[in-house]
Design an enzyme around this catalytic site. Structure first.
Site, mmCIF file in Angstrom:
data_model
loop_
_atom_site.group_PDB
_atom_site.id
_atom_site.type_symbol
_atom_site.label_atom_id
_atom_site.label_comp_id
_atom_site.label_asym_id
_atom_site.label_seq_id
_atom_site.Cartn_x
_atom_site.Cartn_y
_atom_site.Cartn_z
ATOM 1 N N ASP A 111 0.858 -1.190 0.000
ATOM 2 C CA ASP A 111 0.000 0.000 0.000
ATOM 3 C C ASP A 111 0.895 1.242 0.000
ATOM 4 O O ASP A 111 1.047 1.920 1.011
ATOM 5 C CB ASP A 111 -0.935 -0.014 1.216
ATOM 6 C CG ASP A 111 -1.867 1.184 1.231
ATOM 7 O OD1 ASP A 111 -2.033 1.821 0.181
ATOM 8 O OD2 ASP A 111 -2.430 1.491 2.303
ATOM 9 N N TRP A 112 1.481 1.515 -1.147
ATOM 10 C CA TRP A 112 2.358 2.683 -1.345
ATOM 11 C C TRP A 112 1.469 3.860 -1.714
ATOM 12 O O TRP A 112 0.923 3.922 -2.794
ATOM 13 C CB TRP A 112 3.349 2.362 -2.456
ATOM 14 C CG TRP A 112 4.276 3.470 -2.859
ATOM 15 C CD1 TRP A 112 4.312 4.759 -2.429
ATOM 16 C CD2 TRP A 112 5.339 3.361 -3.829
ATOM 17 N NE1 TRP A 112 5.304 5.474 -3.047
ATOM 18 C CE2 TRP A 112 5.961 4.629 -3.919
ATOM 19 C CE3 TRP A 112 5.816 2.320 -4.625
ATOM 20 C CZ2 TRP A 112 7.033 4.871 -4.785
ATOM 21 C CZ3 TRP A 112 6.886 2.566 -5.478
ATOM 22 C CH2 TRP A 112 7.477 3.825 -5.554
ATOM 23 N N GLU A 113 1.340 4.813 -0.792
ATOM 24 C CA GLU A 113 0.502 5.996 -1.021
ATOM 25 C C GLU A 113 1.395 7.243 -1.058
ATOM 26 O O GLU A 113 1.685 7.814 -0.027
ATOM 27 C CB GLU A 113 -0.556 6.116 0.070
ATOM 28 C CG GLU A 113 -1.491 4.911 0.128
ATOM 29 C CD GLU A 113 -2.638 5.107 1.108
ATOM 30 O OE1 GLU A 113 -3.015 6.265 1.404
ATOM 31 O OE2 GLU A 113 -3.165 4.099 1.569
ATOM 32 N N PHE A 114 1.762 7.692 -2.240
ATOM 33 C CA PHE A 114 1.498 7.218 -3.573
ATOM 34 C C PHE A 114 2.738 7.449 -4.416
ATOM 35 O O PHE A 114 3.494 8.393 -4.160
ATOM 36 C CB PHE A 114 0.324 7.980 -4.208
ATOM 37 C CG PHE A 114 -1.018 7.645 -3.623
ATOM 38 C CD1 PHE A 114 -1.642 6.444 -3.935
ATOM 39 C CD2 PHE A 114 -1.631 8.514 -2.743
ATOM 40 C CE1 PHE A 114 -2.888 6.134 -3.407
ATOM 41 C CE2 PHE A 114 -2.863 8.203 -2.204
ATOM 42 C CZ PHE A 114 -3.503 7.015 -2.520
#
Length: 428
Positions: free
Chosen positions: A196-199
């Site tokens: 969950d790489w934001e962003f």
């Protein structure tokens, strides 16, 4: 064979009903509406409600390429076998909701949220808190019935995107990170890993993301061959649309790499609006006739970059966004707001029900956005209830998606929304 034909007829009926809609509107089972092609949001949908996005300068000058209407779904309709597909939810380790309280009857996969990489080494950082929660989660889930698959989610709304950017920029640092995720996932008995790489902020980040996914998938397959264990799943939570309009120059996700190397991708179809806006809005609108800030546009945009529907798991929120109205007599969607409402701008679903009951709130269903809102005095709440969630699950079926996920466990009341969503997904 007869059962297969019957199942197919049911799903085709759902598909046709979804496309054409219906003339009458029930407050509990509204029709599916497909609005015009729409523009991706300039406000980030988030996975962690503790995060507060801020508007981007690109709001006033959207990328002209994103204004173009999308072509029809290039993928043919397909039928998932009865009972199959993804029904997932995130368990936030930091909220106090015990893992022992999870009712697995309505889910196929549960995500542990979250671990973070250590900024200097890029190995997963297991704090004393993380260790306690990991043991609670994995020690509990394996005892629950029916059984579910578990995924270790890395990142979240509170992550530092620069750490992921630096890690992904080099093959050796990618390898350190990847090996650490496999080590921890195996040690604690997970069935998969979720990023969950934001962003990713630019084209370079996106290119490196593609390299990361490729290297990660190859490492997972190699590890499975060596250990003779089932390969760990690889998934990713992403911005609701394939182009991230948070940035002045919006980067586009590497659709080909996502479709090739991930088991599925999970667009976060929520937080389109919030108290950072000066007007009220539906934060998980299925359609928006006035903009491209909607789930229907976001999902379609993923098709257009080459991600097939069977690789898409659509996000659904179990919380709402709140505002304080400037004028209590102006209480529609788009009414002027004076800042955050109850809960400092956010209420989980159980709190929304309490707010509605205690304040004798007026409850409305909005046909265009396929969402609910309620108001009492100056307080205004936009949210999903059972009817709109059932509608959105029907949308996922009609678009041939792999499934859906909820943020987050512990925000519902008596499992009413996951139960009804599961019934719809099972063609019930």
């Amino acid at each position: 064979m007869a059962n297969q034909k019957f199942t197919k007829l049911i799903v085709i009926a759902l598909f046709c009903e979804a496309i054409i809609g219906c003339d009458s509107v029930s407050p509990t089972i509204p029709p599916i509406l497909f609005g015009p092609a729409q523009n991706p949001s300039s406000v980030a949908p988030i996975l962690s409600p503790s995060y507060r996005p801020t508007p981007s300068p690109s709001i006033s000058s959207p990328d002209p390429e994103v204004q173009k209407p999308l072509s029809p779904n290039p993928y043919p309709f397909y039928l998932l076998p009865l009972g199959q597909g993804i029904k997932a939810a995130y368990w936030p380790s930091f909220t106090g909701f015990p893992a022992s309280s999870i009712n697995t009857s309505y889910f196929t996969h549960i995500y542990y949220a979250f671990l973070l990489p250590e900024p200097a080494t890029y190995r997963l950082n297991i704090t004393s808190f993380d260790l306690e929660k990991l043991l609670e989660f994995t020690g509990t889930i394996c005892t629950l019935n029916p059984p579910v698959k578990t995924l270790l989610s890395i990142g979240g709304g509170g992550n530092d995107p620069n750490v992921f950017s630096k890690m992904a920029s080099n093959k050796s640092t990618r390898a350190i990170f990847i090996n650490s995720t496999i080590e921890i996932a195996r040690k604690y008995g997970f069935d998969g890993i979720d990023l969950d790489w934001e962003f990713p902020a630019n084209d370079t980040d996106m290119s490196n993301l593609a390299l990361l996914l490729k290297q990660w998938r190859e490492a997972l397959e190699k590890e499975a061959n060596i250990t003779q264990k089932a390969r760990l799943l690889l998934t990713s939570a992403v911005y609701y649309a394939s182009k991230i309009t948070l940035f002045v120059v919006p980067p586009t996700y590497p659709g080909d790499a996502i479709g090739r190397y991930l088991d599925w991708v999970s667009p976060m179809c929520f937080d389109y609006h919030g108290s950072w806006d000066r007007v009220t809005g539906e934060h998980s609108a299925l359609n928006d006739p006035n903009s491209n800030i909607s789930t229907s546009f976001g999902i379609q945009s993923w098709f257009q970059v080459g991600v097939p529907p069977e690789k898409i798991v659509m996000g659904l929120p179990l919380y709402g966004r709140t505002w304080k109205l400037q004028d209590p007599n102006m209480n529609e969607i788009g009414s002027p707001a004076a800042g955050p409402g109850p809960g400092d701008g956010i209420l989980i679903y159980s709190q929304i029900l309490e707010f509605n009951n205690q304040n004798n709130a007026t409850i409305k269903f909005d046909k265009l956005s396929c969402s609910f809102y309620s108001f009492a005095g100056p307080s205004w709440v936009g949210y999903d209830d059972v009817g709109s969630v059932k509608l959105k699950v029907r949308f996922a079926l009609a678009r041939s998606l792999r499934g859906y996920f909820f943020w987050a466990l512990g925000q519902d009341l008596d499992w009413v929304i996951p139960r009804e969503a599961s019934n719809v997904w099972g063609y019930g």
